[in-house]
Design a protein around this motif. Structure first.
Motif, short mmCIF file in Angstrom:
data_model
loop_
_atom_site.label_atom_id
_atom_site.label_comp_id
_atom_site.label_asym_id
_atom_site.label_seq_id
_atom_site.Cartn_x
_atom_site.Cartn_y
_atom_site.Cartn_z
N HIS A 264 3.46 2.75 -1.05
CA HIS A 264 4.34 1.90 -1.89
C HIS A 264 3.29 0.76 -2.78
CE1 HIS A 264 7.86 3.62 -3.11
NE2 HIS A 264 8.60 3.39 -1.54
N GLN A 265 2.51 0.97 -3.70
CA GLN A 265 1.28 -0.13 -3.17
C GLN A 265 2.06 -1.53 -3.39
OE1 GLN A 265 -0.03 0.05 -7.75
NE2 GLN A 265 -1.86 -0.15 -6.78
N ARG B 275 -6.55 2.18 -5.81
CA ARG B 275 -5.49 1.62 -6.01
C ARG B 275 -4.55 0.11 -5.13
NH1 ARG B 275 -4.45 6.93 -7.07
NH2 ARG B 275 -3.20 7.66 -9.21
N GLY B 276 -5.60 0.58 -3.95
CA GLY B 276 -5.34 -0.62 -3.75
C GLY B 276 -4.91 -0.62 -1.84
N LEU C 188 -4.90 2.57 3.49
CA LEU C 188 -5.56 3.03 2.23
C LEU C 188 -5.78 4.68 1.57
CD1 LEU C 188 -7.25 0.59 0.52
CD2 LEU C 188 -9.38 1.38 1.51
N ILE D 114 -1.41 0.13 0.20
CA ILE D 114 -0.25 0.62 0.17
C ILE D 114 0.58 0.81 1.24
CG2 ILE D 114 0.47 3.01 -0.16
CD1 ILE D 114 -0.91 2.59 -2.80
N TYR D 115 1.73 0.28 1.08
CA TYR D 115 2.62 0.51 2.23
C TYR D 115 3.89 1.14 2.44
CZ TYR D 115 4.98 -2.30 6.23
OH TYR D 115 5.49 -2.11 7.30
N TYR E 187 2.98 10.88 -0.85
CA TYR E 187 2.00 9.31 -2.02
C TYR E 187 2.46 10.12 -3.08
CZ TYR E 187 -1.49 6.89 -3.37
OH TYR E 187 -2.38 5.62 -3.76
#
Length: 165
Positions: free
Chosen positions: A143-144, A136-137, A159, A139-140, A67
Motif C-alpha cells: 500500500h502507498q 507512486r512513491g 519502491l 509502498i509498505y 500490487y
C-alpha cells in the motif's frame, strides 16, 4: 563457469532452504514447497541457478502481481544470489532469463526493491537494467505510504519499478 538456470524441481526446496539456513536467513523449506505448488498451478515461475552443480540463486515471476497498480503486469519477486558467488554474472543471467520468460506473455514487467542498504546492489542493478520507478512513491506491505506517515524500514517497505521489454 558452468551455470545452469532451470525451473524449480521437487528435489530443490531442501537444498535451497539449507543454503539460506547456513547464512542465517529466514527462508524455510516450506516457502519453496509453496513456490513449487504455485509453479505447478501456473501462478508463479521459479528459475533456479546452479554453478558447477551447486545451488547459487533463484528468482521468481509472479504472473498476477498482488500490487494493485500492476494489474495485468507480471512481477519479478524474491530474487536472491548467494553472497559468496555475487558479482560473477549469476544475477544478471537470472534476470535475463526471467525477463525473457515474461516477454513471452507481456511487454511490461514490474519489480519492487527494499530501501535499506542490504538492497543497495539490487537497486543499482535494476536502474542499470532500465527499470524506472512507477511514480507512486513508497509502498509498505503493498500500500502507498501517505505523506508524513512513519513506517518501519523493513522488507515490507519498497519502491516499485517497471520496465518495457
Amino acid at each position: 563457469m558452468n551455470l545452469v538456470i532451470r525451473a524449480l524441481q521437487p528435489e530443490d526446496p531442501p537444498v535451497i532452504a539449507a543454503a539460506f539456513a547456513q547464512l542465517g536467513w529466514p527462508k524455510p523449506q516450506s516457502q519453496y514447497e509453496r513456490y513449487l505448488e504455485e509453479q505447478q498451478a501456473g501462478a508463479r515461475d521459479i528459475l533456479v541457478a546452479f554453478l558447477d552443480d551447486r545451488y547459487v540463486g533463484y528468482v521468481t515471476i509472479r504472473w498476477e502481481s498482488p500490487y494493485e497498480p500492476f494489474a495485468g503486469i507480471p512481477e519479478i519477486q524474491d530474487f536472491n544470489v548467494l553472497p559468496e558467488v555475487r558479482r560473477r554474472g549469476i544475477g544478471t543471467a537470472l534476470m535475463d532469463a526471467a525477463e525473457a520468460r515474461v516477454a513471452t506473455r507481456s511487454p511490461l514487467v514490474g519489480i519492487g526493491v527494499g530501501l535499506y542498504p542490504d538492497y543497495g546492489a539490487a537497486q543499482r542493478m535494476y536502474v542499470r537494467r532500465g527499470y524506472l520507478p512507477d511514480g507512486r512513491g513508497l509502498i509498505y506491505d503493498g500500500h502507498q505510504v501517505p505523506p508524513m506517515q512513519t513506517v518501519p524500514n523493513d522488507d515490507n517497505l519498497t519502491l516499485m519499478f517497471t520496465k518495457q521489454l
